[in-house]
Design a protein around this motif. Structure first.
Motif, PDB file in Angstrom:
ATOM      1  N   HIS A  87      11.145  53.766  -9.232  1.00 20.42           N
ATOM      2  CA  HIS A  87      10.114  54.478  -8.461  1.00 20.42           C
ATOM      3  C   HIS A  87      10.041  53.861  -7.069  1.00 20.42           C
ATOM      4  CE1 HIS A  87       8.360  56.808 -11.765  1.00 20.42           C
ATOM      5  NE2 HIS A  87       8.552  55.752 -12.520  1.00 20.42           N
ATOM      6  N   HIS A  88      10.483  54.585  -6.060  1.00 18.85           N
ATOM      7  CA  HIS A  88      10.363  54.096  -4.679  1.00 18.85           C
ATOM      8  C   HIS A  88       9.079  54.660  -4.088  1.00 18.85           C
ATOM      9  CE1 HIS A  88      12.192  53.436  -0.437  1.00 18.85           C
ATOM     10  NE2 HIS A  88      11.623  52.344  -0.890  1.00 18.85           N
ATOM     11  N   SER A  89       7.964  54.275  -4.696  1.00 18.68           N
ATOM     12  CA  SER A  89       6.645  54.778  -4.328  1.00 18.68           C
ATOM     13  C   SER A  89       5.623  53.770  -4.826  1.00 18.68           C
ATOM     14  CB  SER A  89       6.394  56.158  -4.947  1.00 18.68           C
ATOM     15  OG  SER A  89       6.594  56.121  -6.354  1.00 18.68           O
ATOM     16  N   SER A  90       4.357  53.991  -4.480  1.00 18.16           N
ATOM     17  CA  SER A  90       3.335  53.025  -4.838  1.00 18.16           C
ATOM     18  C   SER A  90       3.015  53.053  -6.328  1.00 18.16           C
ATOM     19  CB  SER A  90       2.049  53.317  -4.061  1.00 18.16           C
ATOM     20  OG  SER A  90       1.028  52.416  -4.445  1.00 18.16           O
ATOM     21  N   GLN A  92       3.788  51.114 -12.012  1.00 13.56           N
ATOM     22  CA  GLN A  92       4.478  52.397 -11.848  1.00 13.56           C
ATOM     23  C   GLN A  92       4.203  53.319 -13.031  1.00 13.56           C
ATOM     24  OE1 GLN A  92       5.356  53.186  -9.106  1.00 13.56           O
ATOM     25  NE2 GLN A  92       6.566  51.670  -7.999  1.00 13.56           N
ATOM     26  N   LYS A 106       0.766  54.748 -12.538  1.00 15.04           N
ATOM     27  CA  LYS A 106       0.787  55.812 -11.529  1.00 15.04           C
ATOM     28  C   LYS A 106       1.265  57.132 -12.120  1.00 15.04           C
ATOM     29  CE  LYS A 106       4.279  56.511  -9.388  1.00 15.04           C
ATOM     30  NZ  LYS A 106       4.667  55.728  -8.215  1.00 15.04           N
ATOM     31  N   VAL A 148       5.172  62.772  -4.535  1.00 11.32           N
ATOM     32  CA  VAL A 148       4.760  61.368  -4.629  1.00 11.32           C
ATOM     33  C   VAL A 148       5.449  60.548  -3.543  1.00 11.32           C
ATOM     34  CG1 VAL A 148       4.620  59.351  -6.127  1.00 11.32           C
ATOM     35  CG2 VAL A 148       4.427  61.647  -7.115  1.00 11.32           C
ATOM     36  N   ASN A 149       4.677  60.205  -2.502  1.00 11.75           N
ATOM     37  CA  ASN A 149       5.183  59.397  -1.382  1.00 11.75           C
ATOM     38  C   ASN A 149       6.472  59.958  -0.780  1.00 11.75           C
ATOM     39  OD1 ASN A 149       3.899  56.376  -2.809  1.00 11.75           O
ATOM     40  ND2 ASN A 149       3.161  57.358  -0.954  1.00 11.75           N
ATOM     41  N   ALA A 150       6.540  61.285  -0.704  1.00  7.22           N
ATOM     42  CA  ALA A 150       7.657  61.942  -0.023  1.00  7.22           C
ATOM     43  C   ALA A 150       7.190  62.660   1.241  1.00  7.22           C
ATOM     44  CB  ALA A 150       8.341  62.934  -0.959  1.00  7.22           C
ATOM     45  N   THR A 204       0.204  60.194  -0.634  1.00  5.79           N
ATOM     46  CA  THR A 204       0.835  59.983   0.659  1.00  5.79           C
ATOM     47  C   THR A 204       0.112  58.930   1.483  1.00  5.79           C
ATOM     48  OG1 THR A 204       1.685  61.086   2.654  1.00  5.79           O
ATOM     49  CG2 THR A 204      -0.468  61.800   1.850  1.00  5.79           C
ATOM     50  N   TYR A 262      -0.574  50.128  -2.662  1.00 10.76           N
ATOM     51  CA  TYR A 262       0.751  50.230  -2.045  1.00 10.76           C
ATOM     52  C   TYR A 262       1.157  48.894  -1.425  1.00 10.76           C
ATOM     53  CZ  TYR A 262       4.672  53.077  -0.402  1.00 10.76           C
ATOM     54  OH  TYR A 262       5.918  53.651  -0.216  1.00 10.76           O
ATOM     55  N   GLU A 290      -4.543  59.800  -2.857  1.00 10.16           N
ATOM     56  CA  GLU A 290      -4.026  60.817  -3.763  1.00 10.16           C
ATOM     57  C   GLU A 290      -4.847  62.082  -3.530  1.00 10.16           C
ATOM     58  OE1 GLU A 290      -3.495  59.858  -8.132  1.00 10.16           O
ATOM     59  OE2 GLU A 290      -5.011  61.442  -8.215  1.00 10.16           O
TER      60      GLU A 290
END
Length: 246
Positions: free
Chosen positions: A17-20, A34, A37, A123-125, A153, A190, A240
Motif C-alpha cells: 500500500h503506497h498510501s497512508s 494498512q 485503513k 486512495v491517495n491517488a 487525499t 500519514y 477521508e
C-alpha cells in the motif's frame, strides 16, 4: 519481478500500500495500520449488498480491490497508469481463485473509464491528478442511483505539491451533485506512515542502494521526511471524504 515492485517490497507493508495507514487504538505496525485503513474505507463504501460494482481509481498493486472482492463479493475494476503495478496486480489476482472472477485490472486513466458503477474509491491517488476539478463531476456521471464514493487525499490551504484545499474539494463535489462528509484530520496517520517508510528504507539501506542506487535512496528518504514534516506542521493535511449522491 520488475525493479519498482522489488523496491516497493523493501519498505512498504507486505500488501504494497503506497498510501497512508490508519493508526487507530492498538495499531502499531505499518502492516496493521494498512489493514485498518482498508477495513475503514471498505466499511464506509457500504458494500454489504452483493455484486455491487466498485471502481478503484489508482488501484496501485491491487490489494484493496482484492480485499473488496474477497470480503464483500463486490465486482471490482481497478485502474492504474503504472505498467508495473498493473502487471503485478494481474499476477496477484491470478493466484486468488476466490476473488479472481470478480476483479479486473486495467491500464487506464480515469478520464478513459466511462462504465456505470455503484461505488468508487480513490486512495491517495487524487493528489497526482492533473485535472482535479473535473474528477468529481466525472465520478458523479459514473455512479448509479444511491451511489457512494470514498476518497482519501492530502490537502493544503495553499498550493503545494499539486494538492488542493479541502474547501475546494467540497466545492467541486457539491457543484457536481454530491453531499459530502469529511473525517477529522488524518495528517498524523500519514506522517507516521511516512516515518515507517523512512525507517524501513534506512534499515535496508544496502539492499535499496544495490537495487536503485544511492542517489535515489537519499532522495526518497529526504522526500518522505519532508512530507511528514509538512503534515505535522500543518502546511499539508489529509482527510477521508465520503461523497453520496444528492
Amino acid at each position: 519481478m520488475d525493479v519498482e515492485t522489488s523496491y516497493a517490497k523493501l519498505y512498504m507493508d507486505p500488501d504494497l500500500h503506497h498510501s497512508s495507514g490508519y493508526f487507530r487504538e492498538g495499531v502499531v505496525t505499518l502492516e496493521e495500520a494498512q489493514k485498518k485503513k482498508v477495513d475503514v474505507i471498505l466499511e464506509r463504501l457500504r458494500l454489504q449488498e452483493p455484486s455491487l460494482r466498485l471502481l478503484d481509481v489508482g488501484c496501485g498493486w491491487g490489494a484493496t480491490a482484492i480485499a473488496a472482492a474477497d470480503r464483500y463479493r463486490a465486482d471490482v475494476t481497478g485502474i492504474t497508469i503504472s505498467q508495473y503495478q498493473h502487471t503485478y496486480a494481474r499476477t496477484r489476482i491470478s493466484r486468488r481463485p476466490t476473488a479472481a472472477p470478480l476483479v479486473e485490472f486495467h491500464l487506464r486513466r480515469w478520464e478513459e473509464f466511462t462504465e456505470p458503477v455503484d461505488r468508487i474509491m480513490c486512495v491517495n491517488a487524487f493528489e497526482n491528478f492533473e485535472n482535479k476539478e473535473e474528477f468529481l463531476p466525472h465520478c458523479r456521471r459514473l455512479l448509479r442511483a444511491e451511489g457512494r464514493m470514498v476518497m482519501l487525499t492530502v490537502t493544503a490551504d495553499r498550493p503545494i505539491f499539486r494538492v488542493a484545499p479541502s474547501g475546494r474539494i467540497v466545492e467541486w463535489a457539491e457543484r457536481a451533485g454530491f453531499d459530502v462528509e469529511i473525517s477529522p484530520s488524518l495528517a498524523g496517520d500519514y506522517a507516521r506512515t511516512l516515518d515507517l517508510y523512512v525507517g524501513n528504507l534506512r534499515a535496508r539501506r544496502n539492499e535499496v542502494i544495490a537495487l536503485v542506487g544511492e542517489s535515489r535512496f537519499i532522495r526518497q528518504v529526504d522526500y518522505y521526511s519532508r512530507c511528514a514534516g509538512f503534515l505535522r506542521s500543518g502546511i499539508n493535511d489529509m482527510f477521508e471524504f465520503t461523497f453520496t449522491l444528492r
